[in-house]
Structure formats: C-alpha cells, structure tokens
Design a protein around this motif. Structure first.
Motif, short mmCIF file in Angstrom:
data_model
loop_
_atom_site.label_atom_id
_atom_site.label_comp_id
_atom_site.label_asym_id
_atom_site.label_seq_id
_atom_site.Cartn_x
_atom_site.Cartn_y
_atom_site.Cartn_z
N PHE A 119 0.85 -1.19 0.00
CA PHE A 119 0.00 0.00 0.00
C PHE A 119 0.88 1.24 0.00
O PHE A 119 2.09 1.15 0.26
CB PHE A 119 -0.95 0.01 1.20
N LEU A 120 0.30 2.39 -0.29
CA LEU A 120 1.07 3.63 -0.28
C LEU A 120 1.47 4.00 1.13
O LEU A 120 0.66 3.94 2.06
CB LEU A 120 0.25 4.77 -0.89
N GLY A 121 2.73 4.37 1.28
CA GLY A 121 3.25 4.67 2.60
C GLY A 121 3.81 6.08 2.69
O GLY A 121 3.65 6.92 1.79
N SER A 122 4.50 6.32 3.79
CA SER A 122 5.09 7.63 4.06
C SER A 122 6.04 8.04 2.93
O SER A 122 6.81 7.23 2.43
CB SER A 122 5.85 7.57 5.39
N GLY A 123 5.96 9.28 2.55
CA GLY A 123 6.77 9.78 1.45
C GLY A 123 6.01 9.87 0.14
O GLY A 123 6.52 10.42 -0.84
N SER A 124 4.78 9.37 0.13
CA SER A 124 3.97 9.44 -1.09
C SER A 124 3.39 10.84 -1.30
O SER A 124 3.13 11.57 -0.34
CB SER A 124 2.82 8.43 -1.01
N LEU A 125 3.22 11.20 -2.56
CA LEU A 125 2.55 12.43 -2.97
C LEU A 125 3.15 13.70 -2.35
O LEU A 125 2.42 14.58 -1.88
CB LEU A 125 1.05 12.35 -2.63
N PRO A 126 4.48 13.84 -2.36
CA PRO A 126 5.07 15.05 -1.78
C PRO A 126 4.68 16.32 -2.54
O PRO A 126 4.50 17.38 -1.93
CB PRO A 126 6.58 14.79 -1.86
N THR A 127 4.55 16.21 -3.85
CA THR A 127 4.16 17.39 -4.64
C THR A 127 2.74 17.81 -4.31
O THR A 127 2.46 19.00 -4.10
CB THR A 127 4.30 17.08 -6.14
N MET A 128 1.83 16.85 -4.25
CA MET A 128 0.44 17.17 -3.94
C MET A 128 0.32 17.79 -2.55
O MET A 128 -0.47 18.72 -2.33
CB MET A 128 -0.42 15.92 -4.04
N ARG A 129 1.11 17.32 -1.61
CA ARG A 129 1.07 17.90 -0.26
C ARG A 129 1.50 19.36 -0.28
O ARG A 129 0.87 20.23 0.36
CB ARG A 129 1.95 17.09 0.69
N GLU A 130 2.57 19.68 -1.03
CA GLU A 130 3.01 21.06 -1.12
C GLU A 130 1.99 21.93 -1.85
O GLU A 130 1.75 23.08 -1.49
CB GLU A 130 4.37 21.11 -1.84
N VAL A 131 1.38 21.36 -2.88
CA VAL A 131 0.37 22.09 -3.65
C VAL A 131 -0.82 22.43 -2.76
O VAL A 131 -1.35 23.55 -2.79
CB VAL A 131 -0.07 21.27 -4.87
N MET A 132 -1.27 21.48 -1.96
CA MET A 132 -2.43 21.72 -1.10
C MET A 132 -2.09 22.74 0.00
O MET A 132 -2.93 23.55 0.37
CB MET A 132 -2.90 20.42 -0.48
N LEU A 133 -0.88 22.71 0.51
CA LEU A 133 -0.48 23.71 1.50
C LEU A 133 -0.47 25.11 0.89
O LEU A 133 -0.91 26.08 1.52
CB LEU A 133 0.90 23.36 2.06
N ALA A 134 0.01 25.20 -0.34
CA ALA A 134 0.02 26.49 -1.02
C ALA A 134 -1.40 26.96 -1.30
O ALA A 134 -1.71 28.16 -1.18
CB ALA A 134 0.81 26.39 -2.32
N ALA A 135 -2.28 26.03 -1.64
CA ALA A 135 -3.65 26.39 -1.95
C ALA A 135 -4.40 26.88 -0.71
O ALA A 135 -5.15 27.86 -0.77
CB ALA A 135 -4.38 25.19 -2.54
N ASP A 136 -4.17 26.23 0.42
CA ASP A 136 -4.89 26.58 1.64
C ASP A 136 -4.32 27.81 2.34
O ASP A 136 -5.00 28.43 3.16
CB ASP A 136 -4.89 25.39 2.61
#
Length: 261
Positions: A138-155
């Motif tokens: 399954f997906l674990g820690s370290g997945s989707l780092p770009t999406m996490r940064e994008v969502m932080l910028a969006a919020d």
C-alpha cells in the motif's frame, strides 16, 4: 477493562464509495493502472523467489484481476475480494465466507485506509493456514510530496486535512512483530510519474482509488485556492511536466506452523 477503540481517521462510507467509483473508472480503456501493476508484479516476483506455489489464495483489492489470473495459471485456487463489495478488512475475514486456511493472502492498495490496521493484520493472520504468508502492499510515508506542497500552497494560512496520514517502513516492521507474524519483512520502493496538469494527477488518484476518504476531509477548494494550487503545481515542474512520487510499502510475514491461531 475494555480495549480502546482505534481512532476514526477514515470514513468507511467514503472508502466504499471511493472504491466503487474507482471500479467504474477502471472500465475506461485508458484507465491508469501503474500502481496495481507494480504491486502485482512484486507479489509474483516474491513468490517466485520463495519458490512458493500456494494451493489457496485470498487476493484483496486487485481491481485488474491479473494477480488472480496468474495464480490460477499456476494451479492455485483463488478467492478475490474488494472493499467496494462490502468486504471489511477490519472484521474477522471468515465472518463473510470461507475466509480461512489460505496459503497466501495478498492485499494490494487498501490497508492504508483502514482505521484499525493492527486488527486487520490480526484477522489476516487468523485467515492464513499454518505456514501461510501475508503480502500486503500500500502507499506509505513519502507518497505524494508534490500534492502535499500544492495543497499547503492552496490553503495558505489555514491548512485543511487533504491527504491521508501514512505508515513508514519502520512502523510497518513493528506492526508485523506486534501482530505476531513470523519472519517479518518490511521494505519500500517508489514509482515516479510525470503529469502535465494538476487535473491529470487528480484524475489518476481517483481512478486508482487514492482520493480523500478522511472522516474529516476539509472544505472544498474555492476559486482562489484552486488558482494557487495550479500555480504551485506548475512551479514544481520543469518543461511542462511535474513529477509525483508514489512510495509503496510492502509488509510480509508468515503464520507460524504451530501453536498460534
């Protein structure tokens, strides 16, 4: 004293709805399947390395059907299940059918969104035959780092829950030991994929059952936040393409041959 209930991080209702949508989207001819394909290939490679041909197997979450097909070609009797059909990994597996005595249980891409992960591993162990093996990816820690940064910028200054918390390799190894698997192994690998737009990344997440199923998913993005998200996504890329990383954790362990249910 009664045992403490696990925290309710994920919504079971949203989880089932997400899987159902994923199964519909997977009917499209160009549906993305690179993560499930990677997991299936990995399971088959592990079985080949172990020189193991299980007589019976339970395959959970493989919407491609390719693992079950490959195992049947080797003479294995295969049972397939998916959370979208009501299969509950956090309940005793033999409570919904003859889910016991398996030589192999392969769980692909679903255990990262259960609330009681230790309980799910205990139930899987009980459904194995003595000497049987669990392989869970399954997906674990370290997945989707770009999406996490994008969502932080969006919020902006008011970040909302958007992406799932994840298990890392060390915690995975401890989980196998805690749930009494023999010869536990925890490892990880990554899959990097380039995207030309944020919409394409979000579409791939939905089509592969990776959308938000948090019990508290946060408010939808407004117009201004969505604009910031697109800008952050483009800024993270190069040459019109932004790379996202999917970190896959695989946990495997054996049910002891004697002395344990």
């Amino acid at each position: 004293m009664a045992s403490k209930a696990p925290p309710r991080i994920f919504s079971p209702t949203r989880r089932v709805a997400q899987r159902r949508r994923m199964l519909r989207l997977q009917q499209q001819p160009d549906a993305p399947r690179y993560l499930i394909d990677d997991m299936v290939e990995d399971v088959l490679e592990r079985l080949s390395f172990l020189r193991m041909q299980p007589k019976t197997a339970l395959v959970v979450g493989d919407y491609s059907g390719s693992l079950g097909m490959a195992l049947r070609a080797q003479g294995t009797t295969v049972t397939e299940a998916d959370p979208a059909t009501g299969f509950a990994e956090e309940q005793p597996l033999n409570g919904q059918g003859p889910f016991e005595g398996f030589g192999l249980i392969a769980s692909l891409g679903t255990l990262d969104t259960v609330n009681d992960l230790p309980g799910a591993f205990v139930h899987a162990r009980k459904a194995l035959a003595p000497g049987g093996v669990l392989i869970a990816s399954f997906l674990g820690s370290g997945s989707l780092p770009t999406m996490r940064e994008v969502m932080l910028a969006a919020d902006g200054d008011r970040p909302a829950p958007r992406l799932h918390p994840s298990v890392d390799v060390r915690a995975g190894a401890q989980l196998l030991q805690r749930t009494l698997y023999a010869d536990p192994v925890a490892d990880h690998r990554h899959v990097d994929v380039g995207f030309r737009s944020l919409e394409r990344l979000v579409g791939d997440l939905r089509a592969q059952g990776l959308a938000n199923v948090l019990a508290d998913p946060g408010p939808p993005l407004g117009k201004a936040a969505l604009t910031r998200a697109h800008e952050a996504f483009a800024a993270a890329g190069e040459g019109g393409r932004t790379v996202e990383r999917f970190e896959i954790i695989t946990l495997s362990g054996w049910k002891p041959s004697t002395g344990m249910n």
